[in-house]
Write a protein that holds these residues in place. Structure first.
Motif, short mmCIF file in Angstrom:
data_model
loop_
_atom_site.label_atom_id
_atom_site.label_comp_id
_atom_site.label_asym_id
_atom_site.label_seq_id
_atom_site.Cartn_x
_atom_site.Cartn_y
_atom_site.Cartn_z
N ARG A 32 -58.72 -36.03 -2.16
CA ARG A 32 -58.71 -34.66 -2.67
C ARG A 32 -57.29 -34.17 -2.90
N LEU A 33 -56.39 -34.49 -1.99
CA LEU A 33 -54.99 -34.10 -2.16
C LEU A 33 -54.32 -34.95 -3.23
N GLY B 11 -58.08 -25.77 -0.30
CA GLY B 11 -56.82 -25.65 -1.02
C GLY B 11 -55.96 -26.88 -0.88
N ALA B 12 -55.61 -27.48 -2.01
CA ALA B 12 -54.62 -28.56 -2.05
C ALA B 12 -53.29 -27.86 -2.30
N VAL B 13 -52.64 -27.46 -1.21
CA VAL B 13 -51.43 -26.64 -1.30
C VAL B 13 -50.22 -27.56 -1.41
N VAL B 14 -49.49 -27.42 -2.52
CA VAL B 14 -48.36 -28.29 -2.83
C VAL B 14 -47.08 -27.47 -2.88
N ARG B 15 -46.11 -27.87 -2.06
CA ARG B 15 -44.79 -27.23 -2.10
C ARG B 15 -43.97 -27.81 -3.25
N ASP B 16 -42.88 -27.12 -3.60
CA ASP B 16 -42.00 -27.59 -4.67
C ASP B 16 -41.43 -28.98 -4.38
N ASP B 17 -41.27 -29.33 -3.10
CA ASP B 17 -40.73 -30.65 -2.75
C ASP B 17 -41.81 -31.75 -2.73
N GLY B 18 -43.05 -31.41 -3.13
CA GLY B 18 -44.12 -32.39 -3.21
C GLY B 18 -44.91 -32.59 -1.93
N LEU C 250 -47.58 -31.71 1.03
CA LEU C 250 -48.93 -31.15 0.97
C LEU C 250 -49.32 -30.58 2.32
N LEU C 251 -49.98 -29.43 2.29
CA LEU C 251 -50.41 -28.77 3.52
C LEU C 251 -51.64 -29.46 4.09
N LEU D 263 -47.23 -32.68 4.73
CA LEU D 263 -47.18 -34.14 4.71
C LEU D 263 -46.73 -34.67 3.35
N THR D 264 -46.08 -35.83 3.39
CA THR D 264 -45.79 -36.54 2.14
C THR D 264 -47.10 -37.20 1.68
#
Length: 142
Positions: free
Chosen positions: A118-119, A11-18, A20-21, A102-103
């Protein structure tokens, strides 16, 4: 017996603030996106949700396939899906010693290129991307 591939999902998990998990793996200390082997009877989207939750404590909504990555040395085909966090709390597991958001810059600093791409592919769109690597470096397209 003929050679076989293993299929993994991540999973490339992306928060609203950009952000990444990312997890730091317990077995080798490397930073990667959460994921693992897809079970034989499991749909890929279910596998992504299961693996991300197991390794990070984060529940996700799976959005779309963003890339297919083949480790030619190990015979592993990884399917990466962009995901949105939908709940849970960051926690480590038997498979992770750290869980962080992470940014994109931190991703490129902490991860090897075969995992960082991948991210970054998931952020960039224009997918799904198809790439091959040898476990350490991306291989040129022939």
């Amino acid at each position: 017996m003929s050679p076989r591939h293993s299929v993994s999902v991540a999973g490339a998990v992306v928060r609203d603030d950009g952000r990444l998990l990312a997890i730091q793996r317990a077995d080798n200390g490397t930073w990667e996106l959460p994921g693992g082997v897809l079970e034989l009877e499991e749909p890929p989207e279910h596998g992504v949700r299961r693996e991300v939750l197991e390794e990070s404590g984060i529940h996700v909504e799976v959005a779309e396939l963003t890339g297919v990555y083949k480790n030619v040395a190990a015979g592993v085909l990884a399917l990466v899906f962009r995901c949105k966090p939908s709940g849970g709390t960051e926690r480590t597991s038997d498979e992770s010693t750290a869980v962080e958001w992470l940014t994109p810059e931190e991703v490129t600093e902490r991860m090897s290129e075969v995992f960082a791409i991948r991210l970054l592919d998931a952020l960039g769109g224009n997918g799904p991307h198809v790439r091959s690597h040898d476990g350490r470096q991306l291989l040129p397209v022939r």
